[in-house]
Design a protein around this motif. Structure first.
Motif, PDB file in Angstrom:
ATOM      1  N   LEU A   3       0.793  -1.221   0.000  1.00 32.94           N
ATOM      2  CA  LEU A   3       0.000   0.000   0.000  1.00 32.94           C
ATOM      3  C   LEU A   3       0.828   1.275   0.000  1.00 32.94           C
ATOM      4  O   LEU A   3       0.345   2.322  -0.417  1.00 32.94           O
ATOM      5  CB  LEU A   3      -0.953   0.007   1.193  1.00 32.94           C
ATOM      6  CG  LEU A   3      -2.024  -1.077   1.165  1.00 32.94           C
ATOM      7  CD1 LEU A   3      -2.890  -0.999   2.416  1.00 32.94           C
ATOM      8  CD2 LEU A   3      -2.875  -0.974  -0.086  1.00 32.94           C
ATOM      9  N   MET A   4       2.087   1.206   0.448  1.00 32.60           N
ATOM     10  CA  MET A   4       2.906   2.408   0.467  1.00 32.60           C
ATOM     11  C   MET A   4       3.087   2.925  -0.959  1.00 32.60           C
ATOM     12  O   MET A   4       3.497   2.195  -1.850  1.00 32.60           O
ATOM     13  CB  MET A   4       4.271   2.146   1.095  1.00 32.60           C
ATOM     14  CG  MET A   4       5.102   3.411   1.248  1.00 32.60           C
ATOM     15  SD  MET A   4       6.633   3.129   2.112  1.00 32.60           S
ATOM     16  CE  MET A   4       6.014   3.110   3.784  1.00 32.60           C
ATOM     17  N   GLY A   5       2.722   4.170  -1.176  1.00 27.71           N
ATOM     18  CA  GLY A   5       2.851   4.779  -2.488  1.00 27.71           C
ATOM     19  C   GLY A   5       1.663   4.546  -3.407  1.00 27.71           C
ATOM     20  O   GLY A   5       1.648   5.022  -4.534  1.00 27.71           O
ATOM     21  N   SER A  46     -13.578   1.894  -0.949  1.00 33.98           N
ATOM     22  CA  SER A  46     -12.692   2.988  -1.356  1.00 33.98           C
ATOM     23  C   SER A  46     -12.167   3.761  -0.151  1.00 33.98           C
ATOM     24  O   SER A  46     -10.972   4.046  -0.060  1.00 33.98           O
ATOM     25  CB  SER A  46     -13.414   3.947  -2.309  1.00 33.98           C
ATOM     26  OG  SER A  46     -13.794   3.275  -3.482  1.00 33.98           O
ATOM     27  N   VAL A  47     -13.059   4.080   0.770  1.00 33.73           N
ATOM     28  CA  VAL A  47     -12.648   4.822   1.968  1.00 33.73           C
ATOM     29  C   VAL A  47     -11.703   3.982   2.818  1.00 33.73           C
ATOM     30  O   VAL A  47     -10.682   4.471   3.311  1.00 33.73           O
ATOM     31  CB  VAL A  47     -13.886   5.267   2.777  1.00 33.73           C
ATOM     32  CG1 VAL A  47     -13.501   5.765   4.159  1.00 33.73           C
ATOM     33  CG2 VAL A  47     -14.634   6.347   2.016  1.00 33.73           C
ATOM     34  N   ARG A  51      -7.822   5.012   3.580  1.00 28.88           N
ATOM     35  CA  ARG A  51      -7.275   5.150   4.941  1.00 28.88           C
ATOM     36  C   ARG A  51      -6.088   4.220   5.160  1.00 28.88           C
ATOM     37  O   ARG A  51      -5.103   4.588   5.797  1.00 28.88           O
ATOM     38  CB  ARG A  51      -8.362   4.882   5.966  1.00 28.88           C
ATOM     39  CG  ARG A  51      -9.384   5.992   6.014  1.00 28.88           C
ATOM     40  CD  ARG A  51     -10.473   5.705   7.007  1.00 28.88           C
ATOM     41  NE  ARG A  51     -11.413   6.809   7.064  1.00 28.88           N
ATOM     42  CZ  ARG A  51     -12.630   6.721   7.529  1.00 28.88           C
ATOM     43  NH1 ARG A  51     -13.075   5.559   7.993  1.00 28.88           N
ATOM     44  NH2 ARG A  51     -13.424   7.763   7.537  1.00 28.88           N
ATOM     45  N   ALA A  52      -6.165   3.005   4.631  1.00 24.92           N
ATOM     46  CA  ALA A  52      -5.054   2.061   4.760  1.00 24.92           C
ATOM     47  C   ALA A  52      -3.812   2.578   4.039  1.00 24.92           C
ATOM     48  O   ALA A  52      -2.694   2.464   4.552  1.00 24.92           O
ATOM     49  CB  ALA A  52      -5.457   0.692   4.214  1.00 24.92           C
ATOM     50  N   TYR A  61      -1.691  10.082  11.983  1.00 28.52           N
ATOM     51  CA  TYR A  61      -2.568  11.159  12.444  1.00 28.52           C
ATOM     52  C   TYR A  61      -4.018  10.850  12.088  1.00 28.52           C
ATOM     53  O   TYR A  61      -4.926  11.125  12.863  1.00 28.52           O
ATOM     54  CB  TYR A  61      -2.121  12.474  11.806  1.00 28.52           C
ATOM     55  CG  TYR A  61      -3.087  13.616  11.979  1.00 28.52           C
ATOM     56  CD1 TYR A  61      -3.133  14.323  13.176  1.00 28.52           C
ATOM     57  CD2 TYR A  61      -3.949  13.993  10.962  1.00 28.52           C
ATOM     58  CE1 TYR A  61      -4.007  15.368  13.354  1.00 28.52           C
ATOM     59  CE2 TYR A  61      -4.834  15.032  11.134  1.00 28.52           C
ATOM     60  CZ  TYR A  61      -4.863  15.719  12.324  1.00 28.52           C
ATOM     61  OH  TYR A  61      -5.740  16.749  12.493  1.00 28.52           O
ATOM     62  N   LEU A  62      -4.242  10.260  10.915  1.00 28.39           N
ATOM     63  CA  LEU A  62      -5.602   9.945  10.483  1.00 28.39           C
ATOM     64  C   LEU A  62      -6.258   8.920  11.400  1.00 28.39           C
ATOM     65  O   LEU A  62      -7.449   9.005  11.673  1.00 28.39           O
ATOM     66  CB  LEU A  62      -5.602   9.440   9.043  1.00 28.39           C
ATOM     67  CG  LEU A  62      -5.207  10.460   7.983  1.00 28.39           C
ATOM     68  CD1 LEU A  62      -5.122   9.789   6.623  1.00 28.39           C
ATOM     69  CD2 LEU A  62      -6.181  11.605   7.951  1.00 28.39           C
ATOM     70  N   LEU A  63      -5.483   7.968  11.865  1.00 20.64           N
ATOM     71  CA  LEU A  63      -6.034   6.962  12.769  1.00 20.64           C
ATOM     72  C   LEU A  63      -6.449   7.603  14.078  1.00 20.64           C
ATOM     73  O   LEU A  63      -7.541   7.342  14.585  1.00 20.64           O
ATOM     74  CB  LEU A  63      -5.023   5.846  13.018  1.00 20.64           C
ATOM     75  CG  LEU A  63      -5.465   4.728  13.952  1.00 20.64           C
ATOM     76  CD1 LEU A  63      -6.705   4.032  13.412  1.00 20.64           C
ATOM     77  CD2 LEU A  63      -4.344   3.728  14.144  1.00 20.64           C
ATOM     78  N   VAL A  64      -5.611   8.465  14.615  1.00 23.06           N
ATOM     79  CA  VAL A  64      -5.945   9.163  15.856  1.00 23.06           C
ATOM     80  C   VAL A  64      -7.181  10.030  15.645  1.00 23.06           C
ATOM     81  O   VAL A  64      -8.094  10.040  16.470  1.00 23.06           O
ATOM     82  CB  VAL A  64      -4.750  10.028  16.335  1.00 23.06           C
ATOM     83  CG1 VAL A  64      -5.156  10.892  17.519  1.00 23.06           C
ATOM     84  CG2 VAL A  64      -3.576   9.149  16.698  1.00 23.06           C
ATOM     85  N   LYS A  65      -7.232  10.736  14.527  1.00 24.65           N
ATOM     86  CA  LYS A  65      -8.369  11.607  14.228  1.00 24.65           C
ATOM     87  C   LYS A  65      -9.666  10.794  14.143  1.00 24.65           C
ATOM     88  O   LYS A  65     -10.696  11.200  14.685  1.00 24.65           O
ATOM     89  CB  LYS A  65      -8.122  12.339  12.914  1.00 24.65           C
ATOM     90  CG  LYS A  65      -9.172  13.344  12.570  1.00 24.65           C
ATOM     91  CD  LYS A  65      -8.792  14.115  11.327  1.00 24.65           C
ATOM     92  CE  LYS A  65      -9.881  15.080  10.933  1.00 24.65           C
ATOM     93  NZ  LYS A  65      -9.555  15.820   9.720  1.00 24.65           N
TER      94      LYS A  65
END
Length: 85
Positions: A3-5, A46-47, A51-52, A61-65
């Protein structure tokens, strides 16, 4: 798929011979087009993949949010948990 990139995008029907509810995951030279069984499932996948990918690219930061949102906490409380006082 690593998933990176990667990136995730919804696909219009004209791009996939009229097939509805498609989305794609792109990584380097590879593009994987997937089809859901309906609009809600397409958006959910898709969402989730978006996120992944964000997490794989260092977006903790997204996980914390998201955890704060689910817990009903305000954005200023989020900033306090991320930034040292």
């Amino acid at each position: 798929i690593k998933l990176m990139g990667c990136s995730v995008a919804l696909v219009s029907r004209s791009d996939v011979a009229g097939q509805p509810w498609c989305f794609r995951v792109m990584t380097g030279l590879t593009t994987l087009v997937m089809q859901a069984t309906g609009e809600e499932e397409m958006l959910s996948w898709s969402v989730t993949l978006y996120r992944a990918v964000a997490m794989a690219n260092g977006g903790g930061y997204l996980l914390v949010k998201e955890r704060m949102r689910l817990a009903g906490q305000a954005p200023d409380e989020l900033a306090a948990t991320i930034s040292p006082a």
